[in-house]
Motif scaffolding. Structure first.
Motif, PDB file in Angstrom:
ATOM      1  N   LEU A   1      90.835 -68.180  -1.871  1.00 21.67           N
ATOM      2  CA  LEU A   1      90.078 -69.309  -2.408  1.00 21.67           C
ATOM      3  C   LEU A   1      89.451 -70.163  -1.322  1.00 21.67           C
ATOM      4  CD1 LEU A   1      89.287 -71.176  -4.758  1.00 21.67           C
ATOM      5  CD2 LEU A   1      91.528 -72.266  -4.535  1.00 21.67           C
ATOM      6  N   LEU A   2      90.208 -70.398  -0.276  1.00 22.68           N
ATOM      7  CA  LEU A   2      89.733 -71.321   0.744  1.00 22.68           C
ATOM      8  C   LEU A   2      89.316 -70.627   2.032  1.00 22.68           C
ATOM      9  CD1 LEU A   2      92.366 -74.112   0.154  1.00 22.68           C
ATOM     10  CD2 LEU A   2      90.055 -73.961  -0.726  1.00 22.68           C
ATOM     11  N   GLY A   3      89.151 -69.325   1.978  1.00 19.91           N
ATOM     12  CA  GLY A   3      88.550 -68.637   3.118  1.00 19.91           C
ATOM     13  C   GLY A   3      89.530 -68.296   4.215  1.00 19.91           C
ATOM     14  N   PRO A   4      89.474 -68.988   5.386  1.00 14.80           N
ATOM     15  CA  PRO A   4      90.230 -68.581   6.547  1.00 14.80           C
ATOM     16  C   PRO A   4      91.725 -68.628   6.306  1.00 14.80           C
ATOM     17  CG  PRO A   4      88.539 -70.185   7.128  1.00 14.80           C
ATOM     18  CD  PRO A   4      88.595 -70.127   5.662  1.00 14.80           C
ATOM     19  N   ARG A   5      92.414 -67.746   6.972  1.00 12.82           N
ATOM     20  CA  ARG A   5      93.868 -67.730   6.876  1.00 12.82           C
ATOM     21  C   ARG A   5      94.418 -69.013   7.481  1.00 12.82           C
ATOM     22  NH1 ARG A   5      97.778 -63.893   6.208  1.00 12.82           N
ATOM     23  NH2 ARG A   5      99.779 -64.228   7.248  1.00 12.82           N
ATOM     24  N   GLY A   6      95.398 -69.639   6.807  1.00  6.19           N
ATOM     25  CA  GLY A   6      95.966 -70.854   7.347  1.00  6.19           C
ATOM     26  C   GLY A   6      96.617 -71.698   6.304  1.00  6.19           C
TER      27      GLY A   6
ATOM     28  N   ALA B   1      77.287 -74.620   2.248  1.00  6.09           N
ATOM     29  CA  ALA B   1      77.436 -73.317   1.595  1.00  6.09           C
ATOM     30  C   ALA B   1      78.907 -73.015   1.309  1.00  6.09           C
ATOM     31  CB  ALA B   1      76.821 -72.211   2.462  1.00  6.09           C
ATOM     32  N   GLN B   2      79.763 -73.331   2.277  1.00  9.99           N
ATOM     33  CA  GLN B   2      81.187 -73.093   2.077  1.00  9.99           C
ATOM     34  C   GLN B   2      81.756 -74.041   1.026  1.00  9.99           C
ATOM     35  OE1 GLN B   2      81.607 -73.097   6.611  1.00  9.99           O
ATOM     36  NE2 GLN B   2      83.431 -71.993   5.959  1.00  9.99           N
ATOM     37  N   LEU B   3      81.257 -75.266   0.982  1.00 11.98           N
ATOM     38  CA  LEU B   3      81.684 -76.216  -0.044  1.00 11.98           C
ATOM     39  C   LEU B   3      81.341 -75.702  -1.440  1.00 11.98           C
ATOM     40  CD1 LEU B   3      82.824 -79.122  -0.599  1.00 11.98           C
ATOM     41  CD2 LEU B   3      80.451 -79.903  -0.516  1.00 11.98           C
ATOM     42  N   GLU B   4      80.116 -75.210  -1.600  1.00 11.51           N
ATOM     43  CA  GLU B   4      79.693 -74.680  -2.891  1.00 11.51           C
ATOM     44  C   GLU B   4      80.511 -73.448  -3.275  1.00 11.51           C
ATOM     45  OE1 GLU B   4      75.655 -73.960  -2.021  1.00 11.51           O
ATOM     46  OE2 GLU B   4      75.123 -76.095  -1.881  1.00 11.51           O
ATOM     47  N   ALA B   5      80.754 -72.580  -2.308  1.00 11.44           N
ATOM     48  CA  ALA B   5      81.503 -71.356  -2.596  1.00 11.44           C
ATOM     49  C   ALA B   5      82.942 -71.673  -2.999  1.00 11.44           C
ATOM     50  CB  ALA B   5      81.485 -70.434  -1.374  1.00 11.44           C
ATOM     51  N   ALA B   6      83.572 -72.596  -2.292  1.00 11.71           N
ATOM     52  CA  ALA B   6      84.944 -72.963  -2.627  1.00 11.71           C
ATOM     53  C   ALA B   6      85.019 -73.577  -4.021  1.00 11.71           C
ATOM     54  CB  ALA B   6      85.485 -73.944  -1.586  1.00 11.71           C
ATOM     55  N   THR B   7      84.024 -74.387  -4.370  1.00 17.51           N
ATOM     56  CA  THR B   7      83.996 -74.994  -5.695  1.00 17.51           C
ATOM     57  C   THR B   7      83.848 -73.941  -6.781  1.00 17.51           C
ATOM     58  OG1 THR B   7      82.994 -77.008  -4.770  1.00 17.51           O
ATOM     59  CG2 THR B   7      82.827 -76.677  -7.146  1.00 17.51           C
TER      60      THR B   7
ATOM     61  N   LEU C   1      82.465 -73.034 -15.555  1.00 16.41           N
ATOM     62  CA  LEU C   1      83.080 -71.716 -15.731  1.00 16.41           C
ATOM     63  C   LEU C   1      83.041 -70.881 -14.451  1.00 16.41           C
ATOM     64  CD1 LEU C   1      81.651 -70.795 -19.245  1.00 16.41           C
ATOM     65  CD2 LEU C   1      83.934 -71.649 -18.735  1.00 16.41           C
ATOM     66  N   GLY C   2      82.827 -71.526 -13.320  1.00 15.39           N
ATOM     67  CA  GLY C   2      82.783 -70.811 -12.053  1.00 15.39           C
ATOM     68  C   GLY C   2      81.441 -70.217 -11.713  1.00 15.39           C
ATOM     69  N   VAL C   3      80.447 -70.448 -12.584  1.00 15.86           N
ATOM     70  CA  VAL C   3      79.088 -69.949 -12.319  1.00 15.86           C
ATOM     71  C   VAL C   3      78.313 -71.038 -11.595  1.00 15.86           C
ATOM     72  CG1 VAL C   3      76.962 -69.077 -13.329  1.00 15.86           C
ATOM     73  CG2 VAL C   3      79.172 -68.487 -14.361  1.00 15.86           C
ATOM     74  N   LEU C   4      77.979 -70.799 -10.341  1.00 16.50           N
ATOM     75  CA  LEU C   4      77.347 -71.811  -9.507  1.00 16.50           C
ATOM     76  C   LEU C   4      75.876 -71.967  -9.868  1.00 16.50           C
ATOM     77  CD1 LEU C   4      77.955 -73.691  -7.069  1.00 16.50           C
ATOM     78  CD2 LEU C   4      77.024 -71.894  -5.616  1.00 16.50           C
ATOM     79  N   THR C   5      75.481 -73.212 -10.123  1.00 13.30           N
ATOM     80  CA  THR C   5      74.086 -73.538 -10.393  1.00 13.30           C
ATOM     81  C   THR C   5      73.626 -74.552  -9.356  1.00 13.30           C
ATOM     82  OG1 THR C   5      74.370 -73.179 -12.765  1.00 13.30           O
ATOM     83  CG2 THR C   5      72.474 -74.477 -12.076  1.00 13.30           C
ATOM     84  N   LEU C   6      72.492 -74.274  -8.703  1.00 14.39           N
ATOM     85  CA  LEU C   6      72.002 -75.113  -7.616  1.00 14.39           C
ATOM     86  C   LEU C   6      70.684 -75.773  -7.994  1.00 14.39           C
ATOM     87  CD1 LEU C   6      72.510 -72.676  -4.609  1.00 14.39           C
ATOM     88  CD2 LEU C   6      74.084 -74.450  -5.383  1.00 14.39           C
ATOM     89  N   ARG C   7      70.476 -76.966  -7.445  1.00 15.09           N
ATOM     90  CA  ARG C   7      69.142 -77.564  -7.475  1.00 15.09           C
ATOM     91  C   ARG C   7      68.423 -77.072  -6.227  1.00 15.09           C
ATOM     92  NH1 ARG C   7      69.877 -83.885  -8.354  1.00 15.09           N
ATOM     93  NH2 ARG C   7      67.620 -83.789  -8.157  1.00 15.09           N
ATOM     94  N   ARG C   8      67.619 -76.046  -6.386  1.00 14.37           N
ATOM     95  CA  ARG C   8      67.084 -75.311  -5.236  1.00 14.37           C
ATOM     96  C   ARG C   8      66.276 -76.172  -4.279  1.00 14.37           C
ATOM     97  NH1 ARG C   8      70.044 -70.809  -4.633  1.00 14.37           N
ATOM     98  NH2 ARG C   8      70.230 -69.662  -6.586  1.00 14.37           N
ATOM     99  N   ALA C   9      65.393 -76.994  -4.802  1.00 15.76           N
ATOM    100  CA  ALA C   9      64.522 -77.777  -3.918  1.00 15.76           C
ATOM    101  C   ALA C   9      65.344 -78.708  -3.055  1.00 15.76           C
ATOM    102  CB  ALA C   9      63.505 -78.553  -4.747  1.00 15.76           C
ATOM    103  N   ARG C  10      66.253 -79.418  -3.668  1.00 16.45           N
ATOM    104  CA  ARG C  10      67.056 -80.357  -2.902  1.00 16.45           C
ATOM    105  C   ARG C  10      67.962 -79.621  -1.934  1.00 16.45           C
ATOM    106  NH1 ARG C  10      70.734 -85.346  -5.257  1.00 16.45           N
ATOM    107  NH2 ARG C  10      71.686 -85.896  -3.288  1.00 16.45           N
ATOM    108  N   HIS C  11      68.545 -78.507  -2.411  1.00 19.89           N
ATOM    109  CA  HIS C  11      69.432 -77.730  -1.562  1.00 19.89           C
ATOM    110  C   HIS C  11      68.717 -77.247  -0.307  1.00 19.89           C
ATOM    111  CE1 HIS C  11      72.844 -75.166  -0.659  1.00 19.89           C
ATOM    112  NE2 HIS C  11      72.058 -74.116  -0.595  1.00 19.89           N
TER     113      HIS C  11
END
Length: 456
Positions: free
Chosen positions: A14-19, A311-317, A442-452
């Motif tokens: 879930l949180l990526g790197p081992r630790g 990007a990592q923040l969005e992925a973790a969410t 539901l875990g489906v990431l939706t972005l505001r593309r222009a702002r992103h």
């Protein structure tokens, strides 16, 4: 690979790197599974020993303790997770040391004052029926311990000691409540005394005190290792201003969670509280995955945002929301389909709360589907948005309880809680989308593309 193995792998990554954070999420979930079982066993035992009326008194007085713990915590518990994580990332050991010390002293003073005032008011206002007045006063003795415990847990989470920061309350405390309650139940008849809500309250207080002592020793050890060489520095005015929005947020969350129980006791009676409380316990079983993931994830969200890793923040969410939804869905369906069987464990008279359990289960499923929206806003500096959203839903909750409890009883209380849950999650998801440019329903990431794109 089995379903259980896939679930464990998803959580472990879930949180990526081992630790620490990754392992903390896994062990927190496993610990909360055990804790949820112990809490359920405690509730069943006390309901069986006390009956509807006595269990209603016990649930009512501790609902008040949970409510009063919010103003006495001053918002420092939620702020501490973020500030400790940030101070550690910046190497500001003196500020960290001073923040933890000042926060504990401020919360101790506030909790002692509120406990004394509430005990005096309760002794005058509450009726002595079924030991309600005495149980209320005794329960308030645990208020300072409860608030300081929340602060200590927050500090340990900020230090990434997630498991050791929680096990005294999640594991040790329920075991001790069961042990002390059974001991009193066996011993009291020898002296011609019945086991009632007052004795159950004393057992809970004793268990809280022991767990608090163990947890305090763990925090002292961590502080000695992390900040021993740094003299404390304090900025109480700035910290208090930053903590106030968190106090509002915490208060509104707990108000949403406990308004139904408190208002049932006020608008109906403690017997209704006793009947309704097992249904709330079933709903709490559904929410444990959300709580476990949020507990482990919050310091990581603060760190990723502070380091600009969008990007990592969005992925973790997205990963966390997907995990929470998938794990919660079978639990909610189980409560809907087998709610009568679940409630019968507390006693045959509690089956009357089945409809309330179904309504509360639906509310918790909605809560899971929106994932970590509140935690995400709090850990990224937008706690005022959280305060607004949860405050509006808490106000709605109070109004709906006042309208629905008189005609519909426990079912009205459940409907008010579920509707307010839907309201706050919709508002929080909207604020996440506006402030951070994405949401993860539901875990489906939706972005505001222009702002992103512009922010990158």
């Amino acid at each position: 690979m089995t379903t259980l193995q896939r679930f464990r792998t998803s959580l472990a990554t879930l949180l990526g790197p081992r630790g620490g954070a990754k392992q903390g999420a896994l062990w927190t979930l496993l610990m909360r599974v055990v804790s949820t079982g112990l809490g359920f066993a405690t509730s069943v035992l006390l309901a069986r020993l006390l009956g509807v009326s006595g269990y209603g008194v016990y649930a009512f007085v501790f609902a008040w303790v949970n409510l009063l713990a919010i103003p006495t915590a001053l918002g420092m518990d939620k702020l501490m997770v973020r500030e400790v994580a940030v101070f550690r990332a910046r190497g500001a050991w003196g500020a960290l040391h001073g923040f933890v010390r000042w926060g504990n002293l401020a919360v101790l003073a506030a909790s002692l004052g509120v406990a004394a005032l509430a005990a005096g008011v309760g002794w005058v206002v509450l009726a002595p029926r079924d030991g309600l007045r005495l149980a209320f006063v005794l329960a308030l003795a645990s208020l300072p311990l409860t608030t300081l415990t929340s602060l200590r847990q927050a500090a340990m989470r900020g230090f990434n000691h997630i498991v050791s920061g929680q096990w005294p309350e999640l594991l040790l405390r329920p075991v001790l409540i069961i042990a002390f309650s059974l001991l009193a139940w066996f011993a009291l008849p020898r002296f011609g005394l019945p086991f009632n809500a007052v004795w159950a309250t004393l057992a809970a207080f004793a268990a809280t005190a022991v767990a608090f002592g163990v947890g305090a020793l763990l925090l002292v050890r961590v502080l000695r290792d992390e900040t021993e060489s740094a003299p404390p520095s304090a900025e109480p005015g700035r910290w208090l201003r930053r903590a106030l929005p968190f106090m509002v947020i915490s208060g509104m969350y707990v108000l949403n969670a406990r308004t139904d129980v408190v208002m049932l006791g006020m608008l109906a009676d403690t017997d209704a509280v006793g009947l309704y409380t097992p249904a709330t316990r079933g709903a709490e079983l559904i929410s444990f995955v959300l709580l476990a993931v949020n507990t482990a994830l919050s310091p990581t969200l603060a760190r990723l945002f502070a380091e600009g890793k969008r990007a990592q923040l969005e992925a973790a969410t997205a990963r966390s929301t997907r995990l929470i939804t998938l794990a919660t869905l079978p639990l909610a369906l189980g409560m809907v389909l087998l709610g009568g069987v679940f409630l019968r464990l507390f006693g045959p008279e509690f089956v009357a709360a089945r409809t309330a359990l179904v309504i509360l289960s639906a509310g918790q499923l909605i809560n899971a589907a929106t994932g970590t929206v509140g935690t995400l806003l709090n850990m990224t500096g937008f706690e005022r948005d959280t305060a607004l959203a949860v405050g509006l839903s808490a106000t709605l909750n109070i109004l709906l309880n006042a309208l629905l409890i008189p005609p519909f009883g426990i079912n009205g209380a459940a409907a008010a809680t579920a509707l307010s849950t839907l309201t706050w999650n919709a508002l929080l998801a909207t604020f996440v989308y506006r402030r951070l440019g994405f949401y993860a329903l539901l875990g489906v990431l939706t972005l505001r593309r222009a702002r992103h794109a512009s922010e990158r």
